[in-house]
Motif scaffolding. Sequence first.
Motif, PDB file in Angstrom:
ATOM      1  N   ILE A  13      92.398 -10.089 -11.070  1.00  0.00           N
ATOM      2  CA  ILE A  13      92.635 -10.288 -12.325  1.00  0.00           C
ATOM      3  C   ILE A  13      91.008  -9.532 -13.203  1.00  0.00           C
ATOM      4  O   ILE A  13      90.089  -9.986 -12.662  1.00  0.00           O
ATOM      5  CB  ILE A  13      92.685 -11.496 -12.948  1.00  0.00           C
ATOM      6  CG1 ILE A  13      94.014 -12.195 -12.261  1.00  0.00           C
ATOM      7  CG2 ILE A  13      92.552 -11.521 -14.496  1.00  0.00           C
ATOM      8  CD1 ILE A  13      94.362 -13.434 -12.635  1.00  0.00           C
ATOM      9  N   ARG A  14      91.303  -8.643 -14.114  1.00  0.00           N
ATOM     10  CA  ARG A  14      90.087  -8.197 -15.043  1.00  0.00           C
ATOM     11  C   ARG A  14      90.129  -8.744 -16.086  1.00  0.00           C
ATOM     12  O   ARG A  14      91.039  -8.513 -17.193  1.00  0.00           O
ATOM     13  CB  ARG A  14      90.156  -6.752 -14.830  1.00  0.00           C
ATOM     14  CG  ARG A  14      90.162  -6.044 -13.695  1.00  0.00           C
ATOM     15  CD  ARG A  14      90.560  -4.461 -13.689  1.00  0.00           C
ATOM     16  NE  ARG A  14      91.955  -4.481 -14.334  1.00  0.00           N
ATOM     17  CZ  ARG A  14      92.493  -3.262 -14.782  1.00  0.00           C
ATOM     18  NH1 ARG A  14      92.020  -2.087 -14.447  1.00  0.00           N
ATOM     19  NH2 ARG A  14      93.901  -3.207 -15.411  1.00  0.00           N
TER      20      ARG A  14
ATOM     21  N   ILE B 111      93.199 -15.093  -5.443  1.00  0.00           N
ATOM     22  CA  ILE B 111      93.125 -14.226  -6.495  1.00  0.00           C
ATOM     23  C   ILE B 111      91.735 -13.854  -6.891  1.00  0.00           C
ATOM     24  O   ILE B 111      90.805 -14.891  -6.955  1.00  0.00           O
ATOM     25  CB  ILE B 111      93.877 -14.562  -7.837  1.00  0.00           C
ATOM     26  CG1 ILE B 111      95.145 -15.021  -7.413  1.00  0.00           C
ATOM     27  CG2 ILE B 111      93.826 -13.636  -8.688  1.00  0.00           C
ATOM     28  CD1 ILE B 111      96.070 -13.873  -6.921  1.00  0.00           C
ATOM     29  N   THR B 112      91.153 -12.878  -6.825  1.00  0.00           N
ATOM     30  CA  THR B 112      89.933 -12.553  -7.191  1.00  0.00           C
ATOM     31  C   THR B 112      89.909 -12.089  -8.678  1.00  0.00           C
ATOM     32  O   THR B 112      90.774 -11.451  -9.265  1.00  0.00           O
ATOM     33  CB  THR B 112      89.703 -11.008  -6.350  1.00  0.00           C
ATOM     34  OG1 THR B 112      89.338 -11.376  -5.072  1.00  0.00           O
ATOM     35  CG2 THR B 112      87.977 -10.782  -6.934  1.00  0.00           C
ATOM     36  N   ILE B 113      88.820 -12.642  -9.480  1.00  0.00           N
ATOM     37  CA  ILE B 113      88.682 -12.394 -10.763  1.00  0.00           C
ATOM     38  C   ILE B 113      87.166 -11.478 -11.243  1.00  0.00           C
ATOM     39  O   ILE B 113      86.351 -12.125 -10.814  1.00  0.00           O
ATOM     40  CB  ILE B 113      88.495 -13.857 -11.520  1.00  0.00           C
ATOM     41  CG1 ILE B 113      89.987 -14.790 -11.281  1.00  0.00           C
ATOM     42  CG2 ILE B 113      88.239 -13.503 -13.149  1.00  0.00           C
ATOM     43  CD1 ILE B 113      89.926 -15.964 -12.048  1.00  0.00           C
ATOM     44  N   ASP B 114      87.407 -10.710 -11.967  1.00  0.00           N
ATOM     45  CA  ASP B 114      86.228  -9.609 -12.434  1.00  0.00           C
ATOM     46  C   ASP B 114      86.056 -10.196 -13.856  1.00  0.00           C
ATOM     47  O   ASP B 114      86.977  -9.976 -14.680  1.00  0.00           O
ATOM     48  CB  ASP B 114      86.759  -8.366 -12.515  1.00  0.00           C
ATOM     49  CG  ASP B 114      86.730  -7.746 -10.814  1.00  0.00           C
ATOM     50  OD1 ASP B 114      86.180  -8.460 -10.020  1.00  0.00           O
ATOM     51  OD2 ASP B 114      87.583  -6.922 -10.526  1.00  0.00           O
TER      52      ASP B 114
ATOM     53  N   ALA C  83      84.397  -5.659 -29.574  1.00  0.00           N
ATOM     54  CA  ALA C  83      84.830  -4.074 -29.534  1.00  0.00           C
ATOM     55  C   ALA C  83      84.797  -3.640 -28.379  1.00  0.00           C
ATOM     56  O   ALA C  83      85.400  -2.841 -27.748  1.00  0.00           O
ATOM     57  CB  ALA C  83      83.670  -3.643 -30.364  1.00  0.00           C
ATOM     58  N   GLN C  84      83.994  -4.267 -27.142  1.00  0.00           N
ATOM     59  CA  GLN C  84      83.786  -3.598 -25.859  1.00  0.00           C
ATOM     60  C   GLN C  84      85.320  -4.121 -25.159  1.00  0.00           C
ATOM     61  O   GLN C  84      85.676  -3.391 -24.440  1.00  0.00           O
ATOM     62  CB  GLN C  84      82.620  -4.343 -25.081  1.00  0.00           C
ATOM     63  CG  GLN C  84      81.341  -3.601 -25.686  1.00  0.00           C
ATOM     64  CD  GLN C  84      80.062  -4.374 -24.944  1.00  0.00           C
ATOM     65  OE1 GLN C  84      80.045  -5.453 -25.062  1.00  0.00           O
ATOM     66  NE2 GLN C  84      79.331  -3.467 -24.324  1.00  0.00           N
ATOM     67  N   ILE C  85      85.648  -5.356 -25.455  1.00  0.00           N
ATOM     68  CA  ILE C  85      86.823  -5.863 -24.825  1.00  0.00           C
ATOM     69  C   ILE C  85      88.106  -4.969 -25.056  1.00  0.00           C
ATOM     70  O   ILE C  85      88.769  -4.432 -24.321  1.00  0.00           O
ATOM     71  CB  ILE C  85      87.090  -7.385 -25.175  1.00  0.00           C
ATOM     72  CG1 ILE C  85      86.283  -8.169 -24.482  1.00  0.00           C
ATOM     73  CG2 ILE C  85      88.546  -7.745 -24.956  1.00  0.00           C
ATOM     74  CD1 ILE C  85      86.130  -9.717 -25.068  1.00  0.00           C
TER      75      ILE C  85
ATOM     76  N   GLU D 227      90.888  -0.837 -18.294  1.00  0.00           N
ATOM     77  CA  GLU D 227      89.976  -1.473 -17.730  1.00  0.00           C
ATOM     78  C   GLU D 227      89.970  -2.613 -17.464  1.00  0.00           C
ATOM     79  O   GLU D 227      88.880  -3.506 -16.970  1.00  0.00           O
ATOM     80  CB  GLU D 227      88.514  -0.877 -17.963  1.00  0.00           C
ATOM     81  CG  GLU D 227      88.646   0.609 -17.938  1.00  0.00           C
ATOM     82  CD  GLU D 227      87.262   1.186 -18.353  1.00  0.00           C
ATOM     83  OE1 GLU D 227      86.459   0.601 -18.954  1.00  0.00           O
ATOM     84  OE2 GLU D 227      86.856   2.593 -18.165  1.00  0.00           O
ATOM     85  N   LEU D 228      90.589  -3.564 -18.117  1.00  0.00           N
ATOM     86  CA  LEU D 228      90.885  -4.992 -18.391  1.00  0.00           C
ATOM     87  C   LEU D 228      92.343  -5.297 -18.214  1.00  0.00           C
ATOM     88  O   LEU D 228      92.907  -4.347 -18.895  1.00  0.00           O
ATOM     89  CB  LEU D 228      90.003  -5.435 -19.727  1.00  0.00           C
ATOM     90  CG  LEU D 228      88.523  -5.560 -19.392  1.00  0.00           C
ATOM     91  CD1 LEU D 228      88.270  -6.293 -20.954  1.00  0.00           C
ATOM     92  CD2 LEU D 228      88.157  -6.433 -18.508  1.00  0.00           C
TER      93      LEU D 228
END
Length: 303
Positions: free
Chosen positions: A93-94, A120-123, A130-132, A140-141
């Motif tokens: 999950i990103r 489950i790996t979480i980034d 704004a970046q989100i 990318e998310l």
Amino acid sequence: MILRHIRYFLAVAEHGNFTRAADALHVSQPTLSQQIKQLEESLGTVLLDRSGRKVRLTDAGEVWARHAKLALHDLDSGARAIHDVAELSRGRIRFAATPTFTSYLTGAVISKFYQLYPGITIDLFEITQAQIELMLADDELDLGIAFEHAQSAEIEYQPLYSETLNLVIGKKHVLMKSANALSVDVLTREPLVLLNTSFATRRHIDDYCRRLNIKANVAIETNSIGAIVEIVRKGHLATILPSQIDLDGTDLYSIQLDPPLPVRTVVILRRKDAYQTAAVRAFTQVLIDYVDWKNRNDTTSDL
């Protein structure tokens, strides 16, 4: 060429006999022979030597069998991986949140999710709204937590809960002896440490001050909630943080402002029409369940 061709070929190579291979595959021998012939025609070479009593691999058949076994192994591994992902025993999950949520939401939700789904790996990213939105739009998310009224048309949001902001001071601050609520004029007198203007929380505070025609006494700006908390806890500056933050045992104290800052809506952000994996759906549910549980407990404690 299809997967059936590979399985049929490897069965004949293993048994060295069309009849036994057909029995093992539960197909007729003519059907098996026809499928192997189709495979050889598609490859443009003979894979099996049928001249003796036992069917043997040709030189080309020996080479192709090694690759066919590897391919079949990878395909079987892929099928198991799909099952594992669906069963939430693996995946990624990103996820991103703006900094204020780190103080009271992100850590608790991720901890709960890990207890339920340790594979489950979480980034995790702590960035501005704004970046989100930009990272979501660029795929990318998978998910973000921020505030209502996303700026990008590519982003959709799901309301989560309402958040209020209060003045926060340390035990050494001169306002420790003040009443429960303070006039907003205190923001013009007392030095503040706040997030910088790239963050939605700071813009929310600035809009509040602008509507009341006051200028906040901002002494320090930073991009770190952790730094703000430590500066306030150990010094004589104040800040403005969400009232949802649990300040018990932190040597920090929350004071309401009069008039209070406007309530704002916390939302889950996603890219419109984006595919959601089983892991992302599970994480979203854990987040919603935690917020519901927290709201129920906070309400009960106020009774």
